[in-house]
Design an enzyme around this catalytic site. Structure first.
Site, PDB file in Angstrom:
ATOM      1  N   LYS A 132      -1.250  -8.150  22.155  1.00 39.08           N
ATOM      2  CA  LYS A 132       0.103  -7.857  21.668  1.00 39.08           C
ATOM      3  C   LYS A 132       0.127  -6.466  21.035  1.00 39.08           C
ATOM      4  O   LYS A 132      -0.926  -5.912  20.694  1.00 39.08           O
ATOM      5  CB  LYS A 132       0.509  -8.913  20.639  1.00 39.08           C
ATOM      6  CG  LYS A 132      -0.389  -8.933  19.393  1.00 39.08           C
ATOM      7  CD  LYS A 132      -0.084 -10.126  18.497  1.00 39.08           C
ATOM      8  CE  LYS A 132      -0.955 -10.116  17.256  1.00 39.08           C
ATOM      9  NZ  LYS A 132      -0.763 -11.331  16.443  1.00 39.08           N
TER      10      LYS A 132
ATOM     11  N   ARG B 298       5.828 -20.316   9.116  1.00 42.68           N
ATOM     12  CA  ARG B 298       6.173 -19.158   9.939  1.00 42.68           C
ATOM     13  C   ARG B 298       6.451 -19.695  11.336  1.00 42.68           C
ATOM     14  O   ARG B 298       7.180 -20.662  11.487  1.00 42.68           O
ATOM     15  CB  ARG B 298       4.978 -18.183   9.887  1.00 42.68           C
ATOM     16  CG  ARG B 298       5.301 -16.738  10.027  1.00 42.68           C
ATOM     17  CD  ARG B 298       4.044 -15.867  10.022  1.00 42.68           C
ATOM     18  NE  ARG B 298       3.155 -16.157  11.171  1.00 42.68           N
ATOM     19  CZ  ARG B 298       2.167 -15.366  11.563  1.00 42.68           C
ATOM     20  NH1 ARG B 298       1.922 -14.246  10.919  1.00 42.68           N
ATOM     21  NH2 ARG B 298       1.418 -15.680  12.603  1.00 42.68           N
TER      22      ARG B 298
ATOM     23  N   TYR C 167       7.162  19.314   0.949  1.00 47.92           N
ATOM     24  CA  TYR C 167       8.380  18.806   0.315  1.00 47.92           C
ATOM     25  C   TYR C 167       8.125  18.424  -1.136  1.00 47.92           C
ATOM     26  O   TYR C 167       7.121  17.797  -1.461  1.00 47.92           O
ATOM     27  CB  TYR C 167       8.881  17.572   1.058  1.00 47.92           C
ATOM     28  CG  TYR C 167       9.556  17.871   2.369  1.00 47.92           C
ATOM     29  CD1 TYR C 167      10.648  18.744   2.434  1.00 47.92           C
ATOM     30  CD2 TYR C 167       9.119  17.274   3.546  1.00 47.92           C
ATOM     31  CE1 TYR C 167      11.279  19.002   3.643  1.00 47.92           C
ATOM     32  CE2 TYR C 167       9.749  17.528   4.755  1.00 47.92           C
ATOM     33  CZ  TYR C 167      10.829  18.394   4.792  1.00 47.92           C
ATOM     34  OH  TYR C 167      11.443  18.644   5.976  1.00 47.92           O
TER      35      TYR C 167
ATOM     36  N   MET D 141       7.207  14.109   8.376  1.00 46.72           N
ATOM     37  CA  MET D 141       7.388  13.310   9.590  1.00 46.72           C
ATOM     38  C   MET D 141       6.462  13.777  10.707  1.00 46.72           C
ATOM     39  O   MET D 141       5.869  12.970  11.426  1.00 46.72           O
ATOM     40  CB  MET D 141       8.846  13.399  10.062  1.00 46.72           C
ATOM     41  CG  MET D 141       9.132  12.519  11.270  1.00 46.72           C
ATOM     42  SD  MET D 141      10.807  12.697  11.890  1.00 46.72           S
ATOM     43  CE  MET D 141      11.772  12.058  10.537  1.00 46.72           C
TER      44      MET D 141
HETATM   45  C1  LIG Z   1      -2.059 -11.929  16.480  1.00 41.67           C
HETATM   46  C2  LIG Z   1      -2.344 -13.353  16.684  1.00 41.67           C
HETATM   47  C3  LIG Z   1      -3.648 -13.764  16.972  1.00 41.67           C
HETATM   48  C4  LIG Z   1      -4.820 -12.833  16.921  1.00 41.67           C
HETATM   49  O1  LIG Z   1      -5.280 -12.805  15.589  1.00 41.67           O
HETATM   50  P1  LIG Z   1      -6.469 -11.830  15.159  1.00 41.67           P
HETATM   51  O2  LIG Z   1      -6.748 -12.172  13.747  1.00 41.67           O
HETATM   52  O3  LIG Z   1      -5.927 -10.465  15.336  1.00 41.67           O
HETATM   53  O4  LIG Z   1      -7.603 -12.114  16.071  1.00 41.67           O
HETATM   54  C5  LIG Z   1      -3.853 -15.111  17.239  1.00 41.67           C
HETATM   55  N1  LIG Z   1      -2.834 -15.979  17.237  1.00 41.67           N
HETATM   56  C6  LIG Z   1      -1.569 -15.633  16.954  1.00 41.67           C
HETATM   57  C7  LIG Z   1      -0.498 -16.668  16.951  1.00 41.67           C
HETATM   58  C8  LIG Z   1      -1.279 -14.306  16.660  1.00 41.67           C
HETATM   59  O5  LIG Z   1      -0.033 -13.949  16.384  1.00 41.67           O
END
Ligand SMILES: *Cc1c(COP(=O)(O)O)cnc(C)c1O
Length: 385
Positions: A45, A139, A267, A315
């Site tokens: 991801k 969550r 800045y 930036m």
């Molecule tokens: C990001 C994520 C992972 C991976 O977790 P890591 O600690 O980065 O290995 C696993 N399961 C879910 C649901 C996640 O969102």
């Protein structure tokens, strides 16, 4: 003929550059895969935690991972379009996501609620799903109070041929601290959730709870598969295992100037040079992932020596105090990664955050390059053979 036609086509950037070491990612994957008897899902991801989703995926699959995981379906499409062929699971989608295309393209989806179940069941193509239980984070995932109903409804949908339940997933909230009581609660809830699913007549082949930290510290959490993201790119949230960082961020000195003591920089004139010195400019700023809050604390590596980033990080640019010796315009500044240079963990400490946020925060305008492009080609050829 146009002059433009004779321009080199794939010129290497002479500006800032992010280099990803795929061999390190391969070694991290192999090391984590050796820590479990279960399968490894490579979680790529957020563009492979900022390291390039397709490259990380291909490398992980060549080193022990057997599956790929992403959050939204768009991330899954990108992997498929890049030619990845391993099974993909996508979690965290809205109830009206394009589950029919997921089924058509063979992407498995997580189902965290009855509303999601309805969306998936209505999609053509009999999607394959992983029911997602919230194991204690409030969550993503179904609340335990709704889990029984979700499992029964999923079973009915399965019997109608609308979908197939192939997995149950959970996620631990405190796995970075193996001693935290939250882990035992998460494990217990997960085991209960699998029992309830089976009691409803489901036969989830894939049962997965652990991410990087729990995979490295707690075999009781392993079940049939681990979902590994951070660990692939060298981040171990449990702090128990020496994994290899895989990212190097460099930038050339755009300009160097000699200044007097008392020169105000940037800045708000947040910094004044205490002595006469040399100031070097790099074209990386907070839009490129250098946290502005790290102003006044961050360091970079020039000629093998650490120098402070001074004044506010802007930036697009930041200023380095190069000291009496100075350096020349065009010389390379190492901002992150590699021997002697600040690590993602150091940047995280300067910014009051975690490594994950640093590596996923490198801006889109920084050109990416993989060290060992030939290495990746070898993997590609190997995986096609
Ligand atoms: C990001 C994520 C992972 C991976 O977790 P890591 O600690 O980065 O290995 C696993 N399961 C879910 C649901 C996640 O969102």
């Amino acid at each position: 003929m146009s002059r433009l036609a004779v321009q080199p086509r794939a010129a290497v950037s002479s500006g800032p550059q992010l280099t990803v070491d795929l061999a390190a990612i391969g070694r991290n994957t192999a090391r984590i895969a050796a820590a479990t008897t279960g399968e490894v899902m490579a979680v790529v991801k957020a563009d492979g935690f900022g390291h390039g989703a397709a490259d990380v995926a291909r490398t992980a699959l060549a080193h022990g991972a057997t599956r790929l995981g992403v959050t939204c379906l768009a991330e899954a499409w990108a992997l498929l379009d890049a030619g990845l062929v391993a099974p993909i699971l996508s979690w965290l989608n809205p109830v009206d996501a394009d589950f029919a295309t997921a089924a058509a393209r063979d992407v498995e989806v997580a189902v965290p609620s009855l509303a999601h179940l309805a969306g998936v069941a209505a999609a053509a193509g009999r999607p394959r799903v992983h029911l997602h239980i919230d194991t204690g984070m409030a969550r993503d995932g179904a609340e335990p109070s709704s889990w029984g109903a979700l499992c029964r409804a999923a079973r009915r949908a399965e019997q109608r041929g609308e979908l197939e339940v192939v997995g149950v997933m959970g996620h631990l909230g405190c796995a970075d601290d193996p001693d935290d009581a939250c882990n035992a609660l998460g494990r217990t809830r997960f085991a209960w959730a699998v029992d309830v699913a089976r009691g409803a007549g489901l036969r989830p082949r894939d049962r997965h709870l652990a991410a990087t930290a729990a995979t490295l510290t707690d075999p009781r959490s392993h079940h049939t598969m681990s979902r590994i993201g951070a660990g692939l790119v060298g981040i171990d949230p449990s702090g128990t295992t020496d994994l290899e960082a895989a990212m190097t961020l460099t930038a050339p000195l755009v300009q160097v100037r000699r200044v007097r003591a008392g020169t105000a920089v940037g800045y708000g004139h947040a910094y004044r040079t205490p002595t006469a010195t040399h100031l070097g400019l790099i074209s990386l700023g907070y839009a490129d992932g250098l946290p502005r809050i790290a102003s006044g604390q961050a360091e970079v590596l020039v000629r093998g020596v650490r120098h402070p980033v001074v004044g506010r990080i802007s930036m697009d640019q930041a200023v380095v105090d190069l000291g009496a010796e100075g350096a020349d315009a065009g010389e390379t500044v190492t901002v992150l990664g590699g021997p002697g240079a600040p690590s993602a963990a150091e940047w995280a400490a300067w910014a009051g955050t975690i490594e994950h946020e640093i590596v996923t925060g490198i801006g889109a305008r920084v050109p990416r390059r993989t060290r060992a492009a030939s290495y990746l080609r070898a993997i590609e050829t190997g995986s096609r053979a």
